[in-house]
Design a protein around this motif. Sequence first.
Motif, short mmCIF file in Angstrom:
data_model
loop_
_atom_site.label_atom_id
_atom_site.label_comp_id
_atom_site.label_asym_id
_atom_site.label_seq_id
_atom_site.Cartn_x
_atom_site.Cartn_y
_atom_site.Cartn_z
N GLY A 21 0.81 -1.21 0.00
CA GLY A 21 0.00 0.00 0.00
C GLY A 21 0.84 1.26 0.00
O GLY A 21 1.89 1.33 -0.64
N ILE A 22 0.40 2.24 0.76
CA ILE A 22 1.07 3.54 0.79
C ILE A 22 2.46 3.41 1.43
O ILE A 22 3.39 4.13 1.06
N ARG A 23 2.62 2.48 2.34
CA ARG A 23 3.94 2.27 2.96
C ARG A 23 4.96 1.81 1.92
O ARG A 23 6.12 2.17 1.98
N HIS A 24 4.50 1.00 0.97
CA HIS A 24 5.39 0.56 -0.11
C HIS A 24 5.85 1.75 -0.93
O HIS A 24 7.02 1.84 -1.31
N LEU A 25 4.95 2.67 -1.20
CA LEU A 25 5.29 3.87 -1.97
C LEU A 25 6.37 4.67 -1.26
O LEU A 25 7.36 5.10 -1.87
N PHE A 26 6.21 4.86 0.05
CA PHE A 26 7.21 5.62 0.80
C PHE A 26 8.53 4.86 0.90
O PHE A 26 9.61 5.46 0.83
N ALA A 27 8.46 3.55 1.05
CA ALA A 27 9.70 2.75 1.09
C ALA A 27 10.44 2.83 -0.24
O ALA A 27 11.65 3.02 -0.28
N ALA A 28 9.70 2.71 -1.34
CA ALA A 28 10.32 2.79 -2.67
C ALA A 28 10.93 4.17 -2.90
O ALA A 28 12.03 4.28 -3.45
N ALA A 29 10.24 5.21 -2.47
CA ALA A 29 10.78 6.56 -2.61
C ALA A 29 12.06 6.71 -1.79
O ALA A 29 13.02 7.35 -2.23
N SER A 30 12.08 6.10 -0.62
CA SER A 30 13.27 6.15 0.23
C SER A 30 14.45 5.45 -0.44
O SER A 30 15.58 5.95 -0.41
N TYR A 31 14.20 4.30 -1.06
CA TYR A 31 15.27 3.59 -1.76
C TYR A 31 15.77 4.40 -2.95
O TYR A 31 16.98 4.46 -3.22
N SER A 32 14.86 5.03 -3.68
CA SER A 32 15.25 5.85 -4.83
C SER A 32 16.08 7.04 -4.38
O SER A 32 17.06 7.40 -5.03
N LEU A 33 15.69 7.65 -3.28
CA LEU A 33 16.46 8.78 -2.74
C LEU A 33 17.86 8.33 -2.34
O LEU A 33 18.84 9.03 -2.59
N GLY A 34 17.95 7.14 -1.76
CA GLY A 34 19.26 6.59 -1.42
C GLY A 34 20.12 6.39 -2.65
O GLY A 34 21.32 6.66 -2.64
N GLY A 35 19.50 5.92 -3.73
CA GLY A 35 20.23 5.75 -4.99
C GLY A 35 20.70 7.08 -5.55
O GLY A 35 21.82 7.20 -6.04
N ALA A 36 19.84 8.09 -5.46
CA ALA A 36 20.22 9.42 -5.95
C ALA A 36 21.38 9.99 -5.13
O ALA A 36 22.31 10.58 -5.69
N LYS A 37 21.33 9.78 -3.82
CA LYS A 37 22.43 10.24 -2.96
C LYS A 37 23.72 9.53 -3.33
O LYS A 37 24.79 10.14 -3.35
N ARG A 38 23.64 8.25 -3.63
CA ARG A 38 24.83 7.49 -4.02
C ARG A 38 25.36 7.98 -5.36
O ARG A 38 26.56 8.13 -5.56
N LEU A 39 24.45 8.26 -6.28
CA LEU A 39 24.85 8.68 -7.62
C LEU A 39 25.52 10.05 -7.61
O LEU A 39 26.45 10.29 -8.38
N ILE A 40 25.08 10.93 -6.75
CA ILE A 40 25.67 12.27 -6.70
C ILE A 40 27.13 12.19 -6.24
O ILE A 40 27.92 13.10 -6.48
N GLY A 41 27.50 11.07 -5.65
CA GLY A 41 28.89 10.86 -5.25
C GLY A 41 29.81 10.52 -6.41
O GLY A 41 31.03 10.51 -6.26
N GLU A 42 29.24 10.24 -7.56
CA GLU A 42 30.03 9.89 -8.74
C GLU A 42 30.44 11.15 -9.49
O GLU A 42 29.59 11.97 -9.85
N ALA A 43 31.73 11.30 -9.73
CA ALA A 43 32.24 12.48 -10.43
C ALA A 43 31.63 12.61 -11.83
O ALA A 43 31.27 13.71 -12.26
N ALA A 44 31.50 11.49 -12.53
CA ALA A 44 30.93 11.53 -13.89
C ALA A 44 29.51 12.09 -13.86
O ALA A 44 29.13 12.89 -14.72
N PHE A 45 28.74 11.70 -12.87
CA PHE A 45 27.37 12.19 -12.77
C PHE A 45 27.34 13.69 -12.48
O PHE A 45 26.53 14.43 -13.05
#
Length: 137
Positions: A21-45
Amino acid sequence: MDAKNTTHRIGQTGPVEKQTGIRHLFAAASYSLGGAKRLIGEAAFRHELIAFAAAMIAFIIVGATFFQYVAMAILFLLMMAFEAINTAIEEIVDRVSPEISEMGKNAKDLGSFACLCLIVANGVYAAYVVIFDGFMN
């Protein structure tokens, strides 16, 4: 507990029940945000972000159309997605095969090539809009 409704997280000893349900949506958004934070650490990005900002400024200067902004944004989102997948491939290869191997090198090189293709597509499109649609008109 059904096996398809569980997953393992780093540092946890047993399966974790998946959210629904809605908890899944928030969990998925949290994982995506974690990925974005990881990606910003890449110089190429970060370089790609700077190039995108420069392209947007150039689009403003030449008076690009709304469609041209949308097309550039879509190309950039694709490039971000490919960069994320490439980073994931690199991390998995480094984890699974810390020694240098031909297969690991090939996997990393192919991911890098996919990113290069989208970098070229972004650059060619931005140049077309700025040079031919902007300054030539």
